[in-house]
Scaffold this motif. Structure first.
Motif, PDB file in Angstrom:
ATOM      1  N   PRO A  42       0.836  -1.206   0.000  1.00 54.52           N
ATOM      2  CA  PRO A  42       0.000   0.000   0.000  1.00 54.52           C
ATOM      3  C   PRO A  42       0.868   1.252   0.000  1.00 54.52           C
ATOM      4  CG  PRO A  42      -0.006  -1.036   2.167  1.00 54.52           C
ATOM      5  CD  PRO A  42       0.671  -1.992   1.235  1.00 54.52           C
ATOM      6  N   LEU A  43       0.379   2.309  -0.616  1.00 64.06           N
ATOM      7  CA  LEU A  43       1.106   3.567  -0.674  1.00 64.06           C
ATOM      8  C   LEU A  43       1.302   4.102   0.743  1.00 64.06           C
ATOM      9  CD1 LEU A  43       2.292   5.877  -2.379  1.00 64.06           C
ATOM     10  CD2 LEU A  43       0.006   6.921  -2.365  1.00 64.06           C
ATOM     11  N   GLY A  44       2.553   4.369   1.093  1.00 65.39           N
ATOM     12  CA  GLY A  44       2.855   4.870   2.424  1.00 65.39           C
ATOM     13  C   GLY A  44       3.191   3.789   3.427  1.00 65.39           C
ATOM     14  N   TRP A  45       3.307   2.541   2.954  1.00 60.42           N
ATOM     15  CA  TRP A  45       3.706   1.463   3.862  1.00 60.42           C
ATOM     16  C   TRP A  45       5.145   1.665   4.320  1.00 60.42           C
ATOM     17  CZ3 TRP A  45       6.634  -3.317   2.327  1.00 60.42           C
ATOM     18  CH2 TRP A  45       6.702  -4.253   3.369  1.00 60.42           C
ATOM     19  N   VAL A  46       5.365   1.536   5.627  1.00 61.12           N
ATOM     20  CA  VAL A  46       6.733   1.555   6.134  1.00 61.12           C
ATOM     21  C   VAL A  46       7.294   0.147   5.947  1.00 61.12           C
ATOM     22  CG1 VAL A  46       8.214   1.936   8.117  1.00 61.12           C
ATOM     23  CG2 VAL A  46       6.170   3.340   7.811  1.00 61.12           C
ATOM     24  N   PRO A  47       8.262  -0.037   5.071  1.00 59.30           N
ATOM     25  CA  PRO A  47       8.721  -1.392   4.743  1.00 59.30           C
ATOM     26  C   PRO A  47       9.129  -2.188   5.975  1.00 59.30           C
ATOM     27  CG  PRO A  47       9.642   0.179   3.194  1.00 59.30           C
ATOM     28  CD  PRO A  47       8.964   0.985   4.263  1.00 59.30           C
ATOM     29  N   GLY A  48       8.595  -3.390   6.071  1.00 60.08           N
ATOM     30  CA  GLY A  48       8.894  -4.264   7.198  1.00 60.08           C
ATOM     31  C   GLY A  48       7.912  -4.171   8.340  1.00 60.08           C
ATOM     32  N   ALA A  49       6.870  -3.342   8.226  1.00 62.27           N
ATOM     33  CA  ALA A  49       5.867  -3.222   9.274  1.00 62.27           C
ATOM     34  C   ALA A  49       4.661  -4.076   8.927  1.00 62.27           C
ATOM     35  CB  ALA A  49       5.434  -1.760   9.450  1.00 62.27           C
ATOM     36  N   GLY A  50       4.243  -4.921   9.837  1.00 65.17           N
ATOM     37  CA  GLY A  50       3.063  -5.743   9.606  1.00 65.17           C
ATOM     38  C   GLY A  50       2.977  -6.893  10.585  1.00 65.17           C
ATOM     39  N   TYR A  51       1.813  -7.506  10.662  1.00 63.63           N
ATOM     40  CA  TYR A  51       1.607  -8.629  11.569  1.00 63.63           C
ATOM     41  C   TYR A  51       0.463  -9.480  11.036  1.00 63.63           C
ATOM     42  CZ  TYR A  51      -2.211  -5.705  13.339  1.00 63.63           C
ATOM     43  OH  TYR A  51      -3.337  -4.930  13.433  1.00 63.63           O
ATOM     44  N   TRP A  52       0.488 -10.754  11.403  1.00 60.34           N
ATOM     45  CA  TRP A  52      -0.518 -11.725  10.970  1.00 60.34           C
ATOM     46  C   TRP A  52      -1.574 -11.933  12.042  1.00 60.34           C
ATOM     47  CZ3 TRP A  52      -0.816 -13.769   6.195  1.00 60.34           C
ATOM     48  CH2 TRP A  52       0.319 -13.795   5.390  1.00 60.34           C
ATOM     49  N   SER A  53      -2.790 -12.181  11.602  1.00 62.21           N
ATOM     50  CA  SER A  53      -3.805 -12.722  12.501  1.00 62.21           C
ATOM     51  C   SER A  53      -3.689 -14.247  12.482  1.00 62.21           C
ATOM     52  CB  SER A  53      -5.213 -12.294  12.063  1.00 62.21           C
ATOM     53  OG  SER A  53      -5.542 -12.885  10.820  1.00 62.21           O
ATOM     54  N   ARG A  54      -4.304 -14.904  13.430  1.00 58.26           N
ATOM     55  CA  ARG A  54      -4.203 -16.362  13.509  1.00 58.26           C
ATOM     56  C   ARG A  54      -4.863 -17.042  12.316  1.00 58.26           C
ATOM     57  NH1 ARG A  54      -3.075 -18.946  18.502  1.00 58.26           N
ATOM     58  NH2 ARG A  54      -2.257 -17.465  20.028  1.00 58.26           N
ATOM     59  N   ASP A  55      -5.862 -16.383  11.714  1.00 62.91           N
ATOM     60  CA  ASP A  55      -6.558 -17.003  10.586  1.00 62.91           C
ATOM     61  C   ASP A  55      -5.925 -16.653   9.240  1.00 62.91           C
ATOM     62  OD1 ASP A  55      -7.261 -14.378  10.721  1.00 62.91           O
ATOM     63  OD2 ASP A  55      -9.410 -14.687  10.517  1.00 62.91           O
ATOM     64  N   GLY A  56      -4.714 -16.110   9.237  1.00 65.67           N
ATOM     65  CA  GLY A  56      -3.982 -15.924   8.001  1.00 65.67           C
ATOM     66  C   GLY A  56      -4.284 -14.650   7.248  1.00 65.67           C
ATOM     67  N   VAL A  57      -4.547 -13.547   7.946  1.00 65.84           N
ATOM     68  CA  VAL A  57      -4.737 -12.241   7.312  1.00 65.84           C
ATOM     69  C   VAL A  57      -3.562 -11.359   7.704  1.00 65.84           C
ATOM     70  CG1 VAL A  57      -6.202 -10.207   7.095  1.00 65.84           C
ATOM     71  CG2 VAL A  57      -7.249 -12.469   7.338  1.00 65.84           C
ATOM     72  N   LEU A  58      -2.845 -10.865   6.704  1.00 61.82           N
ATOM     73  CA  LEU A  58      -1.701  -9.991   6.941  1.00 61.82           C
ATOM     74  C   LEU A  58      -2.175  -8.551   7.000  1.00 61.82           C
ATOM     75  CD1 LEU A  58       1.366  -9.595   7.177  1.00 61.82           C
ATOM     76  CD2 LEU A  58       1.452  -9.515   4.666  1.00 61.82           C
TER      77      LEU A  58
END
Length: 455
Positions: free
Chosen positions: A372-388
């Motif tokens: 996505p535009l404006g994403w800070v590279p390397g920022a993110g987390y998963w939910s247990r049901d597989g949604v990033l």
């Protein structure tokens, strides 16, 4: 597969995407020893095959930005570097995030301030936490599980620590104390959500400090011989920490486990080849999946193993991309005893910019998506049901989270061992690999197995 976005508002001043948060050019890596062989015995095997002599000792998301190094032939060595301003740091449960950001303006005139993101509600929102004076761009911030933000500031030859929190229209500050040290780095937030740690790395030894969550301000909790970097939590209790260590006097870098419940007792964690540099990048406490980087195959490659397993480390061919850097940053939680089914999010950096990869050890297929535009590279987390979930901020959306469903991999053919589309990585999975001849591994003395015993 679908991708959608959740947009939220900003309480107070709006934050924008930080141009200085782009990955910095890599510095030259640590030089190898003269006369070191290019690879251990057996290095002439084809890519995708297992290293039978690899061992993962049982024991023991934010990764140093500089750990991304180009993969494939001619890759530059690993480089250690401080993260640039604007990096997101998330709590272990993904409820809060924090970063140092600034309002738009010329780079030399920006007023930096901390910002906390709340991500566990119906929609994300950001709260700016400025004080009377702007922060220095080399300050570090990290969220705490109760919603406060820890900040490390360098003042002369000391490191000052405080907790920031919103108080109506202003920002409250709780001073925690100072450490007399010229350089210090905050470690990823502890999984227990209560404590925060920082590492002061010297050439001969490293000092590990608990800088928040203690009874009397910052206190040294462990002193580890050698030069240390990295920092990956290996359990949910915040007791076992993995560090990448070079022994005093030189030698290769090896990941070790530090037991904070035993006054910093150090145990070997990764030993792939005698002279290889073996660094741990990510670990998942539920499944035991380990993501690592090693030059045992002759140059830096991404590999994976399982904590406590005597199966060899794998170096998937599908993660070896030309002219780009591939770095894992998040592992899907909740996959108990199923490491091969975990979805892994990877940051991919190339000439066009940064984008997202998704991969599973069992699928042996790398899926790539635009960020996505404006994403800070390397920022993110998963939910247990597989949604990033990918936090981002731009001129149109000051606080947003893009959602990406983990794609399903095509089942590998039982005849060829490749995907039906003919684009598989070519390396066997644990299910269809021939039984490995395992070397003895001291599982019974591993720190995680000892953790349940009374101290």
């Amino acid at each position: 597969m679908t991708a959608c976005a959740i947009e939220g508002g900003t309480a107070g001043a709006a934050a924008t995407a930080d141009p200085e948060a782009e990955p910095e050019p890599e510095e030259p890596g640590e030089p190898g020893e003269p006369g070191r062989p290019e690879a251990p015995a057996g290095a002439d095997r084809e890519d995708g095959e297992d290293w039978e002599d690899a061992e993962v000792y049982a024991g023991a998301g934010e990764i140093e930005e500089a750990e991304a190094s180009p993969t494939g032939a001619g890759a530059r060595p690993f480089a250690d570097a401080a993260p640039p301003p604007g990096r997101f740091t998330l709590t272990a449960d993904g409820a809060y995030a924090a970063r140092l950001t600034a309002a738009p303006g010329p780079p030399g005139e920006r007023a930096w301030y901390p910002e906390r993101w709340t991500l566990d509600g119906p929609e994300p929102y950001a709260v700016p936490l400025p004080l009377d004076q702007p922060e220095e761009p080399d300050s570090e911030v990290a969220p705490v599980a109760d919603g406060r933000v820890l900040i490390r500031r360098r003042v002369a030859d000391r490191q000052m620590f405080s907790l920031l929190y919103p108080t109506g229209p202003g920002t409250g500050e709780l001073l925690l104390g100072a450490v007399g040290c010229a350089e210090m780095t905050l470690l990823p937030p502890s999984p227990d959500g209560r404590c925060a740690y920082a590492l002061a790395a010297g050439e001969d030894h490293a000092s590990l400090w608990r800088v928040a969550g203690g009874a009397f301000g910052p206190e040294e909790v462990a002193r580890i011989p050698g030069h240390c970097s990295g920092g990956v939590w290996l359990d949910r209790a915040g007791r076992m920490l993995a560090l990448d260590r070079r022994e005093p006097g030189g030698g290769p870098v090896k990941a070790v486990a530090v037991d904070l419940g035993r006054q910093g007792e150090v145990t070997p964690l990764l030993q792939i080849a005698p002279e290889s540099n073996d660094r741990l990048l990510l670990a998942d406490a539920d499944s035991g999946l380990l993501l690592l980087r090693s030059d045992a195959p002759g140059h830096d490659r991404l590999g994976w193993g399982v904590l406590g397993s005597c199966l060899p480390v794998r170096f998937p061919e599908c993660l070896r991309l030309p002219d780009v850097a591939v770095t894992p940053f998040a592992v899907q939680p909740g996959q108990m005893l199923m490491p091969e089914s975990c979805a892994v999010a990877l940051r991919i950096d190339g000439a066009p910019g940064s984008w997202v990869g998704v991969w599973r050890p069992a699928g042996r297929q790398l899926h790539q998506f635009a960020a996505p535009l404006g994403w800070v590279p390397g920022a993110g987390y998963w939910s247990r049901d597989g949604v990033l979930r990918l936090p981002y901020a731009n001129g149109a959306t000051p606080c947003g989270v893009a959602l990406l469903d983990a794609p399903e991999d095509v089942e590998p053919s039982s005849v060829t061992g490749r995907t039906s589309g003919g684009k598989g990585g070519g390396e066997p999975s644990a299910a269809d690999a021939a039984p490995a001849v395992c070397k003895p591994v001291p599982l019974g003395q591993a720190p995680l197995h000892r953790a349940a015993r009374p101290d």
